[in-house]
Design a protein around this motif. Structure first.
Motif, mmCIF file in Angstrom:
data_model
loop_
_atom_site.group_PDB
_atom_site.id
_atom_site.type_symbol
_atom_site.label_atom_id
_atom_site.label_comp_id
_atom_site.label_asym_id
_atom_site.label_seq_id
_atom_site.Cartn_x
_atom_site.Cartn_y
_atom_site.Cartn_z
ATOM 1 N N ALA A 89 0.841 -1.196 0.000
ATOM 2 C CA ALA A 89 0.000 0.000 0.000
ATOM 3 C C ALA A 89 0.873 1.241 0.000
ATOM 4 O O ALA A 89 2.025 1.217 0.444
ATOM 5 N N GLU A 90 0.277 2.314 -0.503
ATOM 6 C CA GLU A 90 0.939 3.614 -0.435
ATOM 7 C C GLU A 90 0.710 4.234 0.943
ATOM 8 O O GLU A 90 -0.087 3.726 1.747
ATOM 9 N N ASP A 113 5.897 11.662 -3.526
ATOM 10 C CA ASP A 113 5.925 11.806 -4.981
ATOM 11 C C ASP A 113 4.553 11.425 -5.524
ATOM 12 O O ASP A 113 4.170 10.260 -5.523
ATOM 13 N N LEU A 114 3.820 12.415 -6.017
ATOM 14 C CA LEU A 114 2.470 12.191 -6.514
ATOM 15 C C LEU A 114 2.454 11.626 -7.931
ATOM 16 O O LEU A 114 1.382 11.369 -8.482
ATOM 17 N N ALA A 115 3.621 11.433 -8.520
ATOM 18 C CA ALA A 115 3.726 10.868 -9.872
ATOM 19 C C ALA A 115 4.345 9.476 -9.846
ATOM 20 O O ALA A 115 4.833 9.001 -10.871
ATOM 21 N N ALA A 116 4.322 8.808 -8.710
ATOM 22 C CA ALA A 116 4.967 7.497 -8.597
ATOM 23 C C ALA A 116 4.185 6.615 -7.643
ATOM 24 O O ALA A 116 3.380 7.093 -6.843
ATOM 25 N N SER A 117 4.438 5.307 -7.716
ATOM 26 C CA SER A 117 3.792 4.348 -6.827
ATOM 27 C C SER A 117 4.821 3.387 -6.255
ATOM 28 O O SER A 117 5.085 2.327 -6.823
ATOM 29 N N PRO A 118 5.419 3.733 -5.130
ATOM 30 C CA PRO A 118 6.321 2.779 -4.485
ATOM 31 C C PRO A 118 5.596 1.513 -4.037
ATOM 32 O O PRO A 118 6.204 0.451 -3.923
ATOM 33 N N GLY A 119 4.273 1.595 -3.816
ATOM 34 C CA GLY A 119 3.523 0.406 -3.427
ATOM 35 C C GLY A 119 3.447 -0.610 -4.559
ATOM 36 O O GLY A 119 3.660 -1.804 -4.348
ATOM 37 N N ILE A 120 3.131 -0.146 -5.774
ATOM 38 C CA ILE A 120 3.114 -1.073 -6.906
ATOM 39 C C ILE A 120 4.521 -1.590 -7.183
ATOM 40 O O ILE A 120 4.705 -2.766 -7.493
ATOM 41 N N ALA A 173 6.887 -2.106 -5.024
ATOM 42 C CA ALA A 173 7.213 -3.121 -4.023
ATOM 43 C C ALA A 173 6.471 -4.423 -4.289
ATOM 44 O O ALA A 173 7.063 -5.509 -4.262
ATOM 45 N N ALA A 174 5.156 -4.331 -4.543
ATOM 46 C CA ALA A 174 4.377 -5.544 -4.774
ATOM 47 C C ALA A 174 4.810 -6.242 -6.062
ATOM 48 O O ALA A 174 4.900 -7.474 -6.115
ATOM 49 N N ASP A 182 9.614 -3.158 2.607
ATOM 50 C CA ASP A 182 9.212 -2.063 1.722
ATOM 51 C C ASP A 182 8.053 -1.269 2.330
ATOM 52 O O ASP A 182 8.015 -0.047 2.240
ATOM 53 N N GLN A 183 7.108 -1.994 2.934
ATOM 54 C CA GLN A 183 5.947 -1.310 3.507
ATOM 55 C C GLN A 183 6.352 -0.400 4.655
ATOM 56 O O GLN A 183 5.827 0.715 4.800
#
Length: 501
Positions: free
Chosen positions: A275-276, A285-292, A294-295, A409-410
């Motif tokens: 999850a973010e 960063d509103l233009a990225a997804s560290p959650g995706i 990581a998963a 990561d989470q």
């Protein structure tokens, strides 16, 4: 039969249902889809141990929906449950089932979901979100899944920034600004991206809009394709007003073999969830997804493969920003020749609430029956918030099913949350994301931003009413603004270095 086959998870049967004419209920569509799935492997019906109904969002469903579905299908007594809200849910359910099968705790489960939003509207139900009660007279099925509490923080709620059709354009503005595009240029970019989605929808027998649409028709504002919130036009938004259902039977390879369905299975290779930072305003960063990221990395790593080994991909596609950050997080270009959808995506296949990913998984299984390879699906809940990634193959994984570990990561994602100002938000700030929202007549109704205050805190704010007309058609990412009041409002003081005109 190898005893190992008792612990090899597969998707053995799938079913989808669509209704364009009759008035139906969510339960009707779930039953149709489930019957279609069980018709592929009739021998599994008498072996189902658990029935899970994916929670509906846009249409009413019974709090005993899973129990009623099991009874309608004549399934054996067993566990019945429904889920919390989130488009990540179907993939999370498959990953959970696969893990339980691999541990010897489960043999056969049925997962089903649907939305009957077209029928609700046809009955005069209008636009609304349905929430099942935690307790109702007559009882309810147990609820599983991650709660949606906290998807929005007081910062977003204070300025009534809670509609997906307003939040996702904010993410889009950050992407456009990073790549140096104006709203008009970003619309053209998205038209080219989404036209390829319509190519896929045109070939899908369950797509709500099975037609090829040229890029210009998607991106050019018109009376029938108005700008909803910069830079999106109406046809770039998810389309939830559908009657669609899908069902999956997940079981062990041994059970599939006993039912005579082993030749049509898709092997579940791996899955992972992340999850973010829940509050969009607090994300660095509103233009990225560290959650995706990581998963995706965890699922691929658990399966021992890389993104280049994947043959088929379906990225969650409620809005274009979700597609773009998903592709980037997985290491894919939006122009990847493999394509980014197997259904046509939410705007063109249709967006049946939480259950869209059940359709993408069902479609993946059908495709893997026709061509060998590996497939990857993503599910997304909230506002690019909750993520589930799954890998499927036409052959079994050499090391068996593995669930990817995202715990470290989470913790890092959670720790990266920025401090957010709410009642005491005041002073100079720099805009990090912006959009302009229009009504059906084309008038500007609001212009929300997410900005960095000079004291280091984040803030969500709305434009002062007398600023709205001047903001039409613009992005002010990078602009200097002055924030004041409660709820927070702003005035533009200095244009960004490259004004998004």
């Amino acid at each position: 039969m190898s005893s190992d086959e008792e612990r090899i998870p597969v998707v053995a049967a799938v079913g989808q249902a669509i209704e364009r004419d009759e008035i139906v209920t969510t339960g009707d569509l779930c039953e149709r889809a489930a019957r279609a799935a069980l018709a592929e492997a009739p021998g599994l019906a008498g072996r189902v141990e658990r029935v899970t109904m994916v929670s509906a969002v846009f249409s009413p469903s019974s709090p005993l929906g899973a129990t009623e579905l099991g009874e309608a299908l004549g399934l054996p007594d067993g566990h019945r449950e429904t889920t919390t809200v989130g488009g990540n849910t179907p993939q999370w359910l498959v990953t959970r089932a696969a893990e339980q099968i691999a541990r010897g705790e489960l043999s056969v489960t049925l997962i089903a979901g649907a939305e009957s939003t077209r029928s609700v509207r046809a009955r005069g139900g209008g636009d609304q979100l349905f929430r099942r009660a935690d307790a109702v007279e007559g009882g309810h099925d147990p609820v599983v899944g991650t709660l949606a509490d906290g998807l929005l923080s007081p910062a977003e709620l204070a300025i009534r920034l809670y509609q997906p059709a307003q939040l996702y354009p904010l993410f889009e503005s950050a992407l456009a600004a990073r790549d140096g595009r104006t709203p008009e240029q970003q619309r053209s970019h998205l038209g080219r991206l989404l036209a390829r989605f319509t190519d896929i929808a045109a070939e899908h027998r369950y797509a709500w809009f099975p037609e090829v649409v040229p890029a210009e028709e998607l991106s050019l504002p018109s009376p029938s394709n108005r700008v909803t919130a910069e830079p999106y036009t109406k046809r770039m938004n998810a389309f939830p007003n559908v009657d669609l259902g899908a069902a999956l039977v997940v079981c062990s390879l041994a059970e599939a073999r006993r039912a005579g369905a082993a030749d049509g299975v898709a092997f579940v290779w791996s899955g992972a969830d992340a999850a973010e930072v829940f509050s969009p305003t607090a994300r660095p960063d509103l233009a990225a997804s560290p959650g995706i990221r990581a998963a995706g990395a965890a699922a691929l790593g658990a399966a021992g493969v890389g993104i280049d080994d994947i043959d088929l991909v379906d990225l969650y596609s409620c809005f274009p920003s979700a597609v773009q950050v998903g592709a980037e997080a997985l290491g894919m270009a939006v122009s990847d020749l493999r394509g980014l959808t197997v259904t046509g995506g939410h705007p063109y296949f249709g967006g049946p609430g939480n259950n869209y990913t059940s359709h993408s998984i069902a479609t993946m299984v059908e495709l893997l029956r026709r061509r060998p390879g590996l497939a990857l699906t993503t599910g997304l809940g909230g506002f690019i918030t909750k993520h589930a990634v799954g890998l499927y193959g036409s052959e079994p994984p050499a090391a068996g099913f593995r669930r990817g570990d995202t715990a470290a990561d989470q913790r890092a994602i959670d720790a990266a949350a920025l401090p957010v100002a709410v009642e005491d938000a005041a002073g100079a700030a720099t805009v990090r994301a912006s959009t302009v929202v229009y009504d059906a007549g084309g008038a500007v109704t609001s212009a929300p931003v997410v900005a960095d205050l000079d004291d280091g805190r984040r803030v969500a704010a709305l434009a002062e009413p007398d600023e709205l007309v001047a903001l039409a058609g613009r992005s002010i990412v990078g602009a200097r603004i002055h924030v004041s009041g409660s709820p927070a409002t702003y005035r533009v003081e200095h244009e960004p270095a490259t004004a998004g005109r």
